[in-house]
Design a protein around this motif. Structure first.
Motif, PDB file in Angstrom:
ATOM      1  N   SER A  14      76.523 -20.148 -50.318  1.00  0.00           N
ATOM      2  CA  SER A  14      75.847 -20.564 -49.095  1.00  0.00           C
ATOM      3  C   SER A  14      75.131 -19.396 -48.449  1.00  0.00           C
ATOM      4  N   SER A  15      73.952 -19.652 -47.915  1.00  0.00           N
ATOM      5  CA  SER A  15      73.209 -18.611 -47.218  1.00  0.00           C
ATOM      6  C   SER A  15      73.897 -18.222 -45.914  1.00  0.00           C
ATOM      7  N   TYR A  16      74.862 -19.025 -45.466  1.00  0.00           N
ATOM      8  CA  TYR A  16      75.602 -18.725 -44.244  1.00  0.00           C
ATOM      9  C   TYR A  16      76.828 -17.857 -44.510  1.00  0.00           C
ATOM     10  N   SER A  17      77.146 -17.588 -45.772  1.00  0.00           N
ATOM     11  CA  SER A  17      78.295 -16.747 -46.102  1.00  0.00           C
ATOM     12  C   SER A  17      77.994 -15.301 -45.757  1.00  0.00           C
ATOM     13  N   SER A  18      79.046 -14.567 -45.421  1.00  0.00           N
ATOM     14  CA  SER A  18      78.840 -13.157 -45.093  1.00  0.00           C
ATOM     15  C   SER A  18      78.581 -12.362 -46.370  1.00  0.00           C
ATOM     16  N   SER A  19      77.938 -11.242 -46.224  1.00  0.00           N
ATOM     17  CA  SER A  19      77.589 -10.421 -47.381  1.00  0.00           C
ATOM     18  C   SER A  19      78.702  -9.456 -47.790  1.00  0.00           C
ATOM     19  N   ASN A  20      79.775  -9.362 -47.001  1.00  0.00           N
ATOM     20  CA  ASN A  20      80.850  -8.409 -47.322  1.00  0.00           C
ATOM     21  C   ASN A  20      81.899  -8.987 -48.266  1.00  0.00           C
ATOM     22  N   GLY A  21      81.733 -10.212 -48.712  1.00  0.00           N
ATOM     23  CA  GLY A  21      82.651 -10.801 -49.678  1.00  0.00           C
ATOM     24  C   GLY A  21      83.872 -11.471 -49.086  1.00  0.00           C
ATOM     25  N   GLY A  22      84.015 -11.482 -47.771  1.00  0.00           N
ATOM     26  CA  GLY A  22      85.208 -12.053 -47.161  1.00  0.00           C
ATOM     27  C   GLY A  22      85.116 -13.532 -46.840  1.00  0.00           C
ATOM     28  N   GLU A  23      83.976 -13.974 -46.414  1.00  0.00           N
ATOM     29  CA  GLU A  23      83.812 -15.368 -46.004  1.00  0.00           C
ATOM     30  C   GLU A  23      82.750 -16.023 -46.877  1.00  0.00           C
ATOM     31  N   ALA A  53      74.858 -36.956 -45.724  1.00  0.00           N
ATOM     32  CA  ALA A  53      74.566 -37.083 -44.288  1.00  0.00           C
ATOM     33  C   ALA A  53      75.565 -36.286 -43.447  1.00  0.00           C
ATOM     34  N   ASP A  54      76.848 -36.358 -43.791  1.00  0.00           N
ATOM     35  CA  ASP A  54      77.864 -35.601 -43.046  1.00  0.00           C
ATOM     36  C   ASP A  54      77.668 -34.100 -43.208  1.00  0.00           C
ATOM     37  N   TRP A  55      77.325 -33.654 -44.414  1.00  0.00           N
ATOM     38  CA  TRP A  55      77.094 -32.230 -44.637  1.00  0.00           C
ATOM     39  C   TRP A  55      75.881 -31.757 -43.837  1.00  0.00           C
ATOM     40  N   SER A  56      74.820 -32.540 -43.815  1.00  0.00           N
ATOM     41  CA  SER A  56      73.626 -32.183 -43.038  1.00  0.00           C
ATOM     42  C   SER A  56      73.955 -32.070 -41.554  1.00  0.00           C
ATOM     43  N   ALA A  57      74.768 -32.995 -41.043  1.00  0.00           N
ATOM     44  CA  ALA A  57      75.166 -32.949 -39.636  1.00  0.00           C
ATOM     45  C   ALA A  57      76.016 -31.716 -39.349  1.00  0.00           C
ATOM     46  N   PHE A  58      76.906 -31.366 -40.261  1.00  0.00           N
ATOM     47  CA  PHE A  58      77.742 -30.181 -40.095  1.00  0.00           C
ATOM     48  C   PHE A  58      76.886 -28.912 -40.064  1.00  0.00           C
ATOM     49  N   VAL A  59      75.972 -28.773 -41.017  1.00  0.00           N
ATOM     50  CA  VAL A  59      75.110 -27.595 -41.078  1.00  0.00           C
ATOM     51  C   VAL A  59      74.238 -27.509 -39.821  1.00  0.00           C
ATOM     52  N   ALA A  60      73.732 -28.638 -39.354  1.00  0.00           N
ATOM     53  CA  ALA A  60      72.930 -28.643 -38.120  1.00  0.00           C
ATOM     54  C   ALA A  60      73.771 -28.190 -36.927  1.00  0.00           C
ATOM     55  N   GLY A  61      75.020 -28.637 -36.858  1.00  0.00           N
ATOM     56  CA  GLY A  61      75.912 -28.229 -35.773  1.00  0.00           C
ATOM     57  C   GLY A  61      76.220 -26.750 -35.800  1.00  0.00           C
ATOM     58  N   VAL A  62      76.453 -26.212 -36.985  1.00  0.00           N
ATOM     59  CA  VAL A  62      76.712 -24.774 -37.136  1.00  0.00           C
ATOM     60  C   VAL A  62      75.462 -23.983 -36.777  1.00  0.00           C
ATOM     61  N   SER A  63      74.333 -24.423 -37.240  1.00  0.00           N
ATOM     62  CA  SER A  63      73.073 -23.714 -36.996  1.00  0.00           C
ATOM     63  C   SER A  63      72.717 -23.657 -35.525  1.00  0.00           C
ATOM     64  N   SER A  64      73.077 -24.680 -34.779  1.00  0.00           N
ATOM     65  CA  SER A  64      72.721 -24.732 -33.360  1.00  0.00           C
ATOM     66  C   SER A  64      73.861 -24.262 -32.446  1.00  0.00           C
ATOM     67  N   ASP A  65      74.905 -23.686 -33.029  1.00  0.00           N
ATOM     68  CA  ASP A  65      76.063 -23.166 -32.281  1.00  0.00           C
ATOM     69  C   ASP A  65      76.844 -24.262 -31.548  1.00  0.00           C
ATOM     70  N   GLN A  66      76.698 -25.506 -31.940  1.00  0.00           N
ATOM     71  CA  GLN A  66      77.436 -26.604 -31.294  1.00  0.00           C
ATOM     72  C   GLN A  66      78.913 -26.585 -31.649  1.00  0.00           C
ATOM     73  N   LEU A  67      79.280 -25.905 -32.721  1.00  0.00           N
ATOM     74  CA  LEU A  67      80.666 -25.937 -33.186  1.00  0.00           C
ATOM     75  C   LEU A  67      81.467 -24.701 -32.800  1.00  0.00           C
ATOM     76  N   LYS A  68      80.895 -23.823 -31.979  1.00  0.00           N
ATOM     77  CA  LYS A  68      81.640 -22.639 -31.549  1.00  0.00           C
ATOM     78  C   LYS A  68      82.657 -23.044 -30.489  1.00  0.00           C
ATOM     79  N   PRO A  69      83.854 -22.402 -30.512  1.00  0.00           N
ATOM     80  CA  PRO A  69      84.886 -22.733 -29.516  1.00  0.00           C
ATOM     81  C   PRO A  69      84.496 -22.319 -28.111  1.00  0.00           C
TER      82      PRO A  69
END
Length: 69
Positions: A14-23, A53-69
């Motif tokens: 995933s392009s959203y994964s960190s580059s340090n190999g941890g996530e 459809a669910d994956w697209s909604a999840f990625v959209a939520g992550v991209s727009s910071d809607q899923l941050k605590p």
């Protein structure tokens, strides 16, 4: 009797994964309408599956910071 083969899945990091190999998250491609997701550190372990459809909604939520605590 008909034997069904498991569809071939092509995995990409995933392009959203960190580059340090941890996530590192891998997303599978090649199954119409289904998006499998797995931990790249455990490629033979389980994968979660989402509808496209669910994956697209999840990625959209992550991209727009809607899923941050």
């Amino acid at each position: 009797m008909k034997i069904m083969k498991e569809p071939a899945v092509s995995w990409r990091k995933s392009s959203y994964s960190s580059s340090n190999g941890g996530e590192c998250l891998e997303v599978g491609e090649g199954i119409p309408g289904v998006v499998p997701v797995r931990d790249s550190k455990n490629p033979h372990g389980p994968a979660l599956t989402f509808t496209a459809a669910d994956w697209s909604a999840f990625v959209a939520g992550v991209s727009s910071d809607q899923l941050k605590p």
